[in-house]
Design a protein around this motif. Structure first.
Motif, PDB file in Angstrom:
ATOM      1  N   ASN A   3      10.642   8.083 -13.595  1.00  0.00           N
ATOM      2  CA  ASN A   3       9.138   8.597 -13.570  1.00  0.00           C
ATOM      3  C   ASN A   3       8.287   7.159 -13.642  1.00  0.00           C
ATOM      4  O   ASN A   3       7.842   6.115 -13.660  1.00  0.00           O
ATOM      5  CB  ASN A   3       8.745   9.389 -14.965  1.00  0.00           C
ATOM      6  N   ARG A  45      -3.480   7.457  -6.415  1.00  0.00           N
ATOM      7  CA  ARG A  45      -2.747   6.585  -6.478  1.00  0.00           C
ATOM      8  C   ARG A  45      -1.639   6.858  -7.258  1.00  0.00           C
ATOM      9  O   ARG A  45      -0.061   7.548  -7.276  1.00  0.00           O
ATOM     10  CB  ARG A  45      -3.020   5.703  -7.486  1.00  0.00           C
ATOM     11  N   GLU A  46      -1.763   8.721  -8.147  1.00  0.00           N
ATOM     12  CA  GLU A  46      -1.451   9.135  -9.366  1.00  0.00           C
ATOM     13  C   GLU A  46       0.153   9.430  -8.564  1.00  0.00           C
ATOM     14  O   GLU A  46       0.972   9.760  -8.828  1.00  0.00           O
ATOM     15  CB  GLU A  46      -2.010   9.242 -10.465  1.00  0.00           C
ATOM     16  N   ALA A  99       5.228   5.258  -2.998  1.00  0.00           N
ATOM     17  CA  ALA A  99       4.452   5.950  -2.467  1.00  0.00           C
ATOM     18  C   ALA A  99       3.498   4.969  -2.286  1.00  0.00           C
ATOM     19  O   ALA A  99       2.240   4.388  -1.655  1.00  0.00           O
ATOM     20  CB  ALA A  99       4.373   5.340  -4.859  1.00  0.00           C
ATOM     21  N   ASP A 100       3.805   3.566  -1.917  1.00  0.00           N
ATOM     22  CA  ASP A 100       3.060   2.733  -1.538  1.00  0.00           C
ATOM     23  C   ASP A 100       2.974   3.079  -0.047  1.00  0.00           C
ATOM     24  O   ASP A 100       1.236   2.724  -0.140  1.00  0.00           O
ATOM     25  CB  ASP A 100       3.162   1.035  -1.246  1.00  0.00           C
ATOM     26  N   GLU A 124       6.771   9.905  -5.069  1.00  0.00           N
ATOM     27  CA  GLU A 124       8.247   9.012  -5.367  1.00  0.00           C
ATOM     28  C   GLU A 124       9.168   9.604  -6.374  1.00  0.00           C
ATOM     29  O   GLU A 124      10.091   9.494  -6.674  1.00  0.00           O
ATOM     30  CB  GLU A 124       7.488   7.520  -5.069  1.00  0.00           C
ATOM     31  N   ALA A 153       8.957   4.442 -10.822  1.00  0.00           N
ATOM     32  CA  ALA A 153       7.844   5.125 -10.229  1.00  0.00           C
ATOM     33  C   ALA A 153       6.753   4.610  -9.947  1.00  0.00           C
ATOM     34  O   ALA A 153       5.842   3.972  -9.529  1.00  0.00           O
ATOM     35  CB  ALA A 153       7.734   6.104  -9.562  1.00  0.00           C
ATOM     36  N   ALA A 154       6.016   4.528 -11.283  1.00  0.00           N
ATOM     37  CA  ALA A 154       5.044   3.688 -12.328  1.00  0.00           C
ATOM     38  C   ALA A 154       5.405   1.807 -11.405  1.00  0.00           C
ATOM     39  O   ALA A 154       4.415   1.362 -12.125  1.00  0.00           O
ATOM     40  CB  ALA A 154       4.722   3.698 -13.972  1.00  0.00           C
ATOM     41  N   CYS A 171       1.016   9.655  -5.478  1.00  0.00           N
ATOM     42  CA  CYS A 171       2.035   9.481  -4.973  1.00  0.00           C
ATOM     43  C   CYS A 171       2.823   8.661  -5.863  1.00  0.00           C
ATOM     44  O   CYS A 171       4.058   9.124  -5.239  1.00  0.00           O
ATOM     45  CB  CYS A 171       1.107   7.906  -3.809  1.00  0.00           C
ATOM     46  N   GLU A 172       2.125   8.159  -6.665  1.00  0.00           N
ATOM     47  CA  GLU A 172       4.104   7.702  -7.739  1.00  0.00           C
ATOM     48  C   GLU A 172       4.466   8.850  -8.360  1.00  0.00           C
ATOM     49  O   GLU A 172       5.517   9.297  -7.942  1.00  0.00           O
ATOM     50  CB  GLU A 172       3.095   6.875  -9.512  1.00  0.00           C
TER      51      GLU A 172
END
Length: 161
Positions: free
Chosen positions: A121, A74-75, A132-133, A81, A124-125, A77-78
């Motif tokens: 940043n 997940r991190e 990212a999803d 992005e 994206a978070a 992918c973020e």
């Protein structure tokens, strides 16, 4: 002369009635569109609830190693992005003409670059634009398919022995 006044009054009244009927028709059409949009939004919320429930159930069945891998994925992918958005913002900023009134020093450029990086940043978070999803879902589906294939191969080998 009297007949012309009656005719012009009748025509004006007819035009007003036609405009009123069109306004009512437009209002009814708009109300139907609003109802349709409301139903679509409710359906999307239901789907989102179901997806969230499935995600919670899937995470509950994961081992600690799988949870750690999932968190790192997940991190990543973020981060991807954020990098994509940063490149996009940098190119967008290059299109904007430079500010010649106050000057455009190298320090200003560095400050704007740092500001953009921090902003993307945070974006994206917080969910970003959804890139990212999409990447996360695609990669987790590929992982599941790879695990299923590995399990099938192992099962087939055990049956063969």
């Amino acid at each position: 002369m009297q007949i012309d006044n009656i005719n012009s009054t009748w025509v004006a009244a007819q035009q007003t009635a036609d405009q009123g009927a069109k306004a009512v028709s437009d209002a009814n059409s708009f109300a139907k569109q609003l109802q349709s949009a409301s139903e679509a939004l409710e359906n999307a919320r239901e789907i989102q609830k179901n997806d969230a429930h499935k995600t919670v159930q899937a995470k509950a069945a994961m081992t600690p190693e799988q949870l750690a891998y999932d968190k790192k994925l997940r991190e990543a992918c973020e981060g991807f992005e954020a990098m994509f958005l940063n490149m996009m913002y940098r190119e967008m900023r290059n299109i904007v003409p430079e500010n010649t009134l106050f000057g455009n020093s190298n320090a200003d450029k560095i400050w704007h670059d740092m500001l953009d990086t921090e902003m993307v940043n945070n974006m994206a978070a917080a969910g970003g634009v959804g890139l990212a999803d999409v990447i996360y879902k695609q990669l987790t589906m590929e992982d599941k398919a790879r695990q299923d294939m590995t399990n099938r191969i192992m099962q087939h080998r055990q049956e063969a022995n």
